[in-house]
Design a protein around this motif. Sequence first.
Motif, PDB file in Angstrom:
ATOM      1  N   CYS A 332       0.860  -1.266  -0.132  1.00  0.00           N
ATOM      2  CA  CYS A 332       0.165   0.010  -0.040  1.00  0.00           C
ATOM      3  C   CYS A 332       0.838   1.242   0.010  1.00  0.00           C
ATOM      4  CB  CYS A 332      -0.703   0.088   1.191  1.00  0.00           C
ATOM      5  SG  CYS A 332      -2.146  -1.109   1.001  1.00  0.00           S
ATOM      6  N   GLY A 333       2.267   1.102  -0.330  1.00  0.00           N
ATOM      7  CA  GLY A 333       3.223   2.323  -0.105  1.00  0.00           C
ATOM      8  C   GLY A 333       3.003   3.033   1.362  1.00  0.00           C
ATOM      9  N   THR A 334       2.595   2.318   2.455  1.00  0.00           N
ATOM     10  CA  THR A 334       2.656   3.096   3.659  1.00  0.00           C
ATOM     11  C   THR A 334       3.860   2.629   4.575  1.00  0.00           C
ATOM     12  OG1 THR A 334       0.254   2.606   3.784  1.00  0.00           O
ATOM     13  CG2 THR A 334       1.380   2.936   5.968  1.00  0.00           C
ATOM     14  N   PRO A 335       4.631   3.644   4.698  1.00  0.00           N
ATOM     15  CA  PRO A 335       5.780   3.450   5.709  1.00  0.00           C
ATOM     16  C   PRO A 335       5.530   2.723   6.915  1.00  0.00           C
ATOM     17  CG  PRO A 335       5.780   5.676   5.165  1.00  0.00           C
ATOM     18  CD  PRO A 335       4.398   4.957   4.578  1.00  0.00           C
ATOM     19  N   VAL A 336       6.569   1.783   7.452  1.00  0.00           N
ATOM     20  CA  VAL A 336       6.305   0.969   8.460  1.00  0.00           C
ATOM     21  C   VAL A 336       6.948   1.075   9.608  1.00  0.00           C
ATOM     22  CG1 VAL A 336       6.250  -1.597   9.245  1.00  0.00           C
ATOM     23  CG2 VAL A 336       5.557  -0.847   6.962  1.00  0.00           C
ATOM     24  N   VAL A 385       7.405   4.708  -1.315  1.00  0.00           N
ATOM     25  CA  VAL A 385       7.761   4.335  -2.927  1.00  0.00           C
ATOM     26  C   VAL A 385       8.609   3.021  -2.799  1.00  0.00           C
ATOM     27  CG1 VAL A 385       8.870   4.937  -4.965  1.00  0.00           C
ATOM     28  CG2 VAL A 385       7.608   6.654  -3.805  1.00  0.00           C
ATOM     29  N   ALA A 386       9.549   2.909  -2.026  1.00  0.00           N
ATOM     30  CA  ALA A 386      10.543   1.832  -1.841  1.00  0.00           C
ATOM     31  C   ALA A 386       9.663   0.705  -1.339  1.00  0.00           C
ATOM     32  CB  ALA A 386      11.533   2.241  -0.962  1.00  0.00           C
ATOM     33  N   GLY A 387       8.912   0.829  -0.377  1.00  0.00           N
ATOM     34  CA  GLY A 387       8.158  -0.268   0.047  1.00  0.00           C
ATOM     35  C   GLY A 387       7.174  -0.926  -0.887  1.00  0.00           C
ATOM     36  N   ARG A 388       6.482  -0.217  -1.797  1.00  0.00           N
ATOM     37  CA  ARG A 388       5.615  -0.615  -2.742  1.00  0.00           C
ATOM     38  C   ARG A 388       6.559  -1.392  -3.948  1.00  0.00           C
ATOM     39  NH1 ARG A 388       0.724  -2.334  -4.857  1.00  0.00           N
ATOM     40  NH2 ARG A 388       0.587  -2.494  -7.063  1.00  0.00           N
ATOM     41  N   GLU A 389       7.504  -0.888  -3.964  1.00  0.00           N
ATOM     42  CA  GLU A 389       8.699  -1.700  -5.033  1.00  0.00           C
ATOM     43  C   GLU A 389       8.964  -2.958  -4.517  1.00  0.00           C
ATOM     44  OE1 GLU A 389      13.163  -0.885  -6.125  1.00  0.00           O
ATOM     45  OE2 GLU A 389      11.818   0.856  -6.650  1.00  0.00           O
ATOM     46  N   ARG A 390       9.326  -3.121  -3.213  1.00  0.00           N
ATOM     47  CA  ARG A 390       9.777  -4.318  -2.479  1.00  0.00           C
ATOM     48  C   ARG A 390       8.668  -5.486  -2.541  1.00  0.00           C
ATOM     49  NH1 ARG A 390      13.948  -5.282   1.154  1.00  0.00           N
ATOM     50  NH2 ARG A 390      13.302  -7.294   2.468  1.00  0.00           N
TER      51      ARG A 390
END
Length: 481
Positions: A332-336, A385-390
């Motif tokens: 979801c592109g949400t930082p964790v 953005v990095a989370g969605r890509e991962r």
Amino acid sequence: MVADSEPARPLRIALLSYRSKPHCGGQGVYVRHLSRELAALGHHVTVVSGPPYPMLDRLGDGVDLVRLPSLDLYREPDPFRMPRLREYRDWIDVLEVATMCTAGFGEPRTFSLRARRWLRDHGDRFDVVHDNQGLGSGMLAIARRTPLVTTIHHPISRDRRTDLAAARGWRRLSLHRWYGFVRMQARVARRLDHIVTVSQSSARDIVADFGVAPERVEVVPLGVDTEVFAPGPTRVPGRIVAMASADTPLKGVDTLLEAIAALPAVRELVLVATPGERTRRLVAALGLGMRVRFVAGISDAELAVLIGSAQLACVPSRYEGFSLPAVEALACGTPVVASRAGALPEVLGDDGRCAQLVPPGDPAALRGAIGALLADDARREAMGVAGRERAVQRFAWPAVARATVALYLRAMGVAPAGDDEATSPVVVPPAPAVAPLREWARPVGPAHPGASSQRDAAAYAPTRRDQPTPHDEGTPLHAHR
């Protein structure tokens, strides 16, 4: 992960799950998605499940369901019920009740005995049998007749350790008895040749806790539906979201609540859970009644919208064998912000690109990480953005299915060991320290052993996120998430 392998013909697969609750825990989610993607590859899957039964996306289209009834002693709204005399059918039912009456959890054993009996009559229909987290004694007889692959999401010995650390007095004796099935699972696991788990962290724990030879364990991560779980159009300022069984010490909700109590920047914490009495008391004691909202009974699509609307997602667990909520947040592109516990560094990455990791059970560290990220718009955007890509690159159910087929072929003796990509070596680490537990978090009863988080398909039937019953995931009275 093992390399892809293509069988000469479609496989006939029996996928066994001792319980497959479709709306919480982890076993039902795994069965639903894996069966769908195996069928999409052209294979035929027969899901053999005890109650509660799964929701299956491709039922009748490459996927069949065989219901193996039990006495369902932990069903809602009357868990730990005593069945009437007319409900008993055979000696396995008697064993199921006797185990419950002596404070044990018997479902993995009794399901395996029923599955062994069913496969005795139908086993010639299948090329391979896949056991999902059951590890009952009956599986050994099945393995002697048919190639067997077993998924262990994580060893339930980890749940036992955390629950016992939170218990006092007579409750420790009760929990020791409840978790007695773990000894059976360890004995069975040591005699199996083909075990698949969801992370290197879980693989190491299986080797360390169950005494399984490292070369018998393969790692295939879980997946996420990146079309459903996708970034939302807007973020609500000050909103963070977390998914947990609220009164399960393993999930660290106490740490999260204490962290946000002194953090005004968190305007709203949305917990996807049904709160127990201890959680309600802690919310009241910390004066969080106006800032904490509980959500239950929502579909996957609704959950995705909720996660996509939050500025941060939190996974404060003291242990995770994988954590589907963490991967869903990435998608979801949400930082964790998450604990550096179990498989979370492996799943989220330990480089700070997608997630900020903090020590488990440390409210001050969690508070600092949340506050810093809420104040840094640019970093949150870059992490999203990095989370969605991962998530898109690493976690997808079609890839999970292809890698699982490669394991089936190995178990069948079709694919030599040398044909597969070598997995990372499994190193037995020292026993980890258990994160401190608050007094409020002492469990009222066992939390069910099983995997980790489960949902129904929005297209087939609305998926519901709710509080696990005493038996969901992946944990005893458990997921699996």
